[in-house]
Scaffold this motif. Structure first.
Motif, PDB file in Angstrom:
ATOM      1  N   UNK B  88       0.990  -1.169   0.151  1.00 46.06           N
ATOM      2  CA  UNK B  88       0.275  -0.233  -0.419  1.00 46.06           C
ATOM      3  C   UNK B  88       0.490   1.007   0.282  1.00 46.06           C
ATOM      4  N   UNK B  89       0.713   2.428  -1.106  1.00 40.35           N
ATOM      5  CA  UNK B  89       1.372   3.067  -1.307  1.00 40.35           C
ATOM      6  C   UNK B  89       0.365   4.130  -0.627  1.00 40.35           C
ATOM      7  N   UNK B  90       0.886   5.059  -0.158  1.00 41.38           N
ATOM      8  CA  UNK B  90      -0.067   6.985  -0.045  1.00 41.38           C
ATOM      9  C   UNK B  90       1.314   7.821  -1.473  1.00 41.38           C
ATOM     10  N   UNK B  91      -0.147   8.224  -1.555  1.00 43.17           N
ATOM     11  CA  UNK B  91       0.863   9.859  -2.848  1.00 43.17           C
ATOM     12  C   UNK B  91       0.133  11.285  -1.865  1.00 43.17           C
ATOM     13  N   UNK B  92       0.479  11.552  -3.066  1.00 43.78           N
ATOM     14  CA  UNK B  92       0.215  13.671  -2.444  1.00 43.78           C
ATOM     15  C   UNK B  92       0.409  14.681  -3.472  1.00 43.78           C
ATOM     16  N   UNK B  93      -0.321  15.688  -3.197  1.00 43.93           N
ATOM     17  CA  UNK B  93       0.343  16.105  -4.190  1.00 43.93           C
ATOM     18  C   UNK B  93      -0.545  18.028  -3.629  1.00 43.93           C
ATOM     19  N   UNK B  94      -0.217  19.059  -4.224  1.00 46.27           N
ATOM     20  CA  UNK B  94      -0.185  19.758  -4.144  1.00 46.27           C
ATOM     21  C   UNK B  94      -0.086  21.095  -5.665  1.00 46.27           C
ATOM     22  N   UNK B  95      -0.668  21.579  -5.015  1.00 49.01           N
ATOM     23  CA  UNK B  95      -0.844  23.103  -6.519  1.00 49.01           C
ATOM     24  C   UNK B  95      -2.502  22.773  -7.459  1.00 49.01           C
ATOM     25  N   UNK B  96      -3.202  22.016  -6.656  1.00 42.75           N
ATOM     26  CA  UNK B  96      -4.311  21.830  -7.738  1.00 42.75           C
ATOM     27  C   UNK B  96      -4.541  21.558  -8.695  1.00 42.75           C
ATOM     28  N   UNK B  97      -5.671  22.166  -9.463  1.00 43.28           N
ATOM     29  CA  UNK B  97      -5.537  21.090 -10.758  1.00 43.28           C
ATOM     30  C   UNK B  97      -4.504  21.962 -11.741  1.00 43.28           C
ATOM     31  N   UNK B  98      -4.140  21.358 -12.925  1.00 39.22           N
ATOM     32  CA  UNK B  98      -2.885  21.233 -13.078  1.00 39.22           C
ATOM     33  C   UNK B  98      -1.484  21.139 -12.876  1.00 39.22           C
ATOM     34  N   UNK B  99      -1.677  20.987 -11.875  1.00 36.73           N
ATOM     35  CA  UNK B  99      -0.086  20.006 -10.980  1.00 36.73           C
ATOM     36  C   UNK B  99      -0.681  18.911 -11.333  1.00 36.73           C
ATOM     37  N   UNK B 100      -0.279  18.186 -11.957  1.00 37.25           N
ATOM     38  CA  UNK B 100      -0.848  16.540 -12.647  1.00 37.25           C
ATOM     39  C   UNK B 100       0.091  15.514 -11.359  1.00 37.25           C
ATOM     40  N   UNK B 101       1.529  16.592 -11.012  1.00 38.88           N
ATOM     41  CA  UNK B 101       1.853  14.958 -10.161  1.00 38.88           C
ATOM     42  C   UNK B 101       2.182  14.488  -8.741  1.00 38.88           C
ATOM     43  N   UNK B 102       2.214  13.434  -8.742  1.00 34.36           N
ATOM     44  CA  UNK B 102       1.747  12.619  -7.313  1.00 34.36           C
ATOM     45  C   UNK B 102       3.139  12.125  -6.939  1.00 34.36           C
ATOM     46  N   UNK B 103       3.503  12.166  -5.733  1.00 35.97           N
ATOM     47  CA  UNK B 103       4.371  12.062  -5.214  1.00 35.97           C
ATOM     48  C   UNK B 103       4.593  11.244  -4.263  1.00 35.97           C
ATOM     49  N   UNK B 104       5.020   9.742  -4.291  1.00 36.08           N
ATOM     50  CA  UNK B 104       4.528   7.915  -3.927  1.00 36.08           C
ATOM     51  C   UNK B 104       5.605   7.792  -2.532  1.00 36.08           C
ATOM     52  N   UNK B 105       4.987   6.867  -1.209  1.00 34.10           N
ATOM     53  CA  UNK B 105       6.165   7.464  -0.550  1.00 34.10           C
ATOM     54  C   UNK B 105       6.584   5.558  -0.001  1.00 34.10           C
ATOM     55  N   UNK B 106       7.244   5.404   0.537  1.00 33.20           N
ATOM     56  CA  UNK B 106       7.718   3.934   0.186  1.00 33.20           C
ATOM     57  C   UNK B 106       7.431   2.628   0.086  1.00 33.20           C
ATOM     58  N   UNK B 107       5.760   2.768   0.687  1.00 34.10           N
ATOM     59  CA  UNK B 107       4.722   1.106   0.956  1.00 34.10           C
ATOM     60  C   UNK B 107       5.238   0.641   1.554  1.00 34.10           C
ATOM     61  N   UNK B 108       3.660   0.356   2.032  1.00 39.78           N
ATOM     62  CA  UNK B 108       3.514  -0.346   3.373  1.00 39.78           C
ATOM     63  C   UNK B 108       3.669  -2.248   2.965  1.00 39.78           C
ATOM     64  N   UNK B 109       4.359  -2.930   3.014  1.00 39.57           N
ATOM     65  CA  UNK B 109       3.375  -4.380   3.091  1.00 39.57           C
ATOM     66  C   UNK B 109       2.944  -4.795   3.593  1.00 39.57           C
ATOM     67  N   UNK B 110       1.620  -5.545   3.359  1.00 39.24           N
ATOM     68  CA  UNK B 110       0.105  -5.840   4.532  1.00 39.24           C
ATOM     69  C   UNK B 110       0.555  -7.658   4.031  1.00 39.24           C
ATOM     70  N   UNK B 111       0.427  -8.182   5.160  1.00 42.96           N
ATOM     71  CA  UNK B 111       0.791  -9.286   5.099  1.00 42.96           C
ATOM     72  C   UNK B 111      -1.255 -10.415   5.865  1.00 42.96           C
ATOM     73  N   UNK B 112      -1.380 -10.589   5.326  1.00 41.56           N
ATOM     74  CA  UNK B 112      -3.253 -11.057   5.726  1.00 41.56           C
ATOM     75  C   UNK B 112      -2.946 -12.635   6.957  1.00 41.56           C
ATOM     76  N   UNK B 113      -2.445 -12.801   7.680  1.00 40.79           N
ATOM     77  CA  UNK B 113      -2.504 -14.246   8.309  1.00 40.79           C
ATOM     78  C   UNK B 113      -3.585 -14.773   8.477  1.00 40.79           C
ATOM     79  N   UNK B 114      -3.998 -15.868   7.631  1.00 41.98           N
ATOM     80  CA  UNK B 114      -5.590 -16.733   7.626  1.00 41.98           C
ATOM     81  C   UNK B 114      -5.284 -17.195   8.986  1.00 41.98           C
TER      82      UNK B 114
END
Lengths: 114, 114
Positions: B88-114
C-alpha cells in the motif's frame, strides 16, 4: 475495460544497449508518466508529459529520455543501459484536472541489465 | 527536502482483524492525498482519496484519516481478507488542477495471516 498497456513484462538487456520501453493508453488521457520502482524507495518519477511532443524531467531523469509522438503512446528510452537501471518500470496516465481520480497504471516492465 | 513516507515497511494482520497503515508527509502545501494498492505482478490501483479540507473519508471497508496538524494520514481496512495482501502506497500532490504530479511514499507490505 480501460487500460494502460506496457509492451513487455520482462526484459533482459546487456550493458550499453539502447533500450525502448513502450506504453500505450486507450483512455485519451493528456498526461503520461514513467516511474521506476525499487524496494525501499517506492515510486520515483523519471519523466512525464502533459501533451504530445511535450516532456518534463521528473526526479531522476539521468540516463533516460522519452518520446511522445502520439497522444496514446509514451516511450522511455535508456540511451546506454547500465546495471543500476535494473528495476521495475511503471507507466501511468491521467486526465488533466483528473488527478482527483489518481493515475491509471500499467502492469510494469521488469528490466534486468546484465 | 519534501518527502512522503511510511512509518512501517511491513505489517502482518490476522484475517478478520482491522488493519491500519500510516503515512507521514512533510509538504505543508499538500492538498490532496491518495492511497494505492499494489498486488503482486500488477501496477498500483486507486483505493481512496481525500482532500485537505476533510479529515475523514470512508469507502467500502476502507477509511482514510487525515491529520493536517501533524502531517499524517492513515488507511484503515476493516475485517481484512486474504485479498487485501498487497503493498500500500500513499501519494500526495499540491497545487491543485494543472499540477498533475503525485509524490509517492515507499510503501507498506500488508500480509494477512489466515
Amino acid at each position: 475495460d480501460v487500460k494502460v498497456t506496457q509492451s513487455s513484462r520482462y526484459l533482459v538487456k546487456r550493458t550499453g544497449e539502447k533500450v525502448f520501453l513502450e506504453c500505450v493508453q486507450d483512455m485519451d488521457h493528456e498526461n503520461m508518466f514513467w516511474y521506476r520502482q525499487d524496494p525501499g524507495l517506492g515510486l520515483r518519477l523519471i519523466y512525464f508529459s502533459y501533451d504530445v511532443k511535450m516532456k518534463e524531467k521528473g526526479d531522476i531523469p539521468e540516463g533516460y529520455s522519452v518520446s511522445r509522438e502520439k497522444k496514446e503512446r509514451f516511450s522511455l528510452i535508456l540511451e546506454s543501459a547500465s546495471t543500476n537501471q535494473t528495476s521495475m518500470y511503471l507507466c501511468a496516465s491521467s486526465h488533466t484536472g483528473g488527478v482527483v481520480y489518481g493515475y491509471t497504471f500499467g502492469s510494469g516492465t521488469r528490466l534486468t541489465v546484465v | 527536502g519534501e518527502s512522503v513516507g511510511l512509518h512501517l515497511p511491513t505489517l502482518s494482520v490476522q484475517e478478520g482483524d482491522n488493519s491500519i497503515i500510516n503515512c507521514a508527509y512533510s509538504n505543508s502545501a499538500s492538498d490532496y492525498f491518495i492511497w494505492y494498492k499494489q498486488e503482486s505482478g500488477k501496477g498500483p490501483q486507486f483505493i481512496i482519496d481525500i482532500r485537505s479540507n476533510m479529515d475523514k473519508r470512508q469507502g467500502q471497508r476502507v477509511t482514510v484519516l487525515l491529520n493536517k496538524t501533524v502531517k499524517h494520514l492513515s488507511l484503515q481496512i476493516a475485517a481484512t481478507q486474504p485479498g487485501d495482501s498487497a503493498v500500500y502506497f500513499c501519494a500526495e500532490t499540491a497545487g491543485g488542477v494543472g499540477n498533475e504530479k503525485l509524490t509517492f511514499g515507499t510503501g507498506t507490505r500488508l500480509t494477512i495471516i489466515p
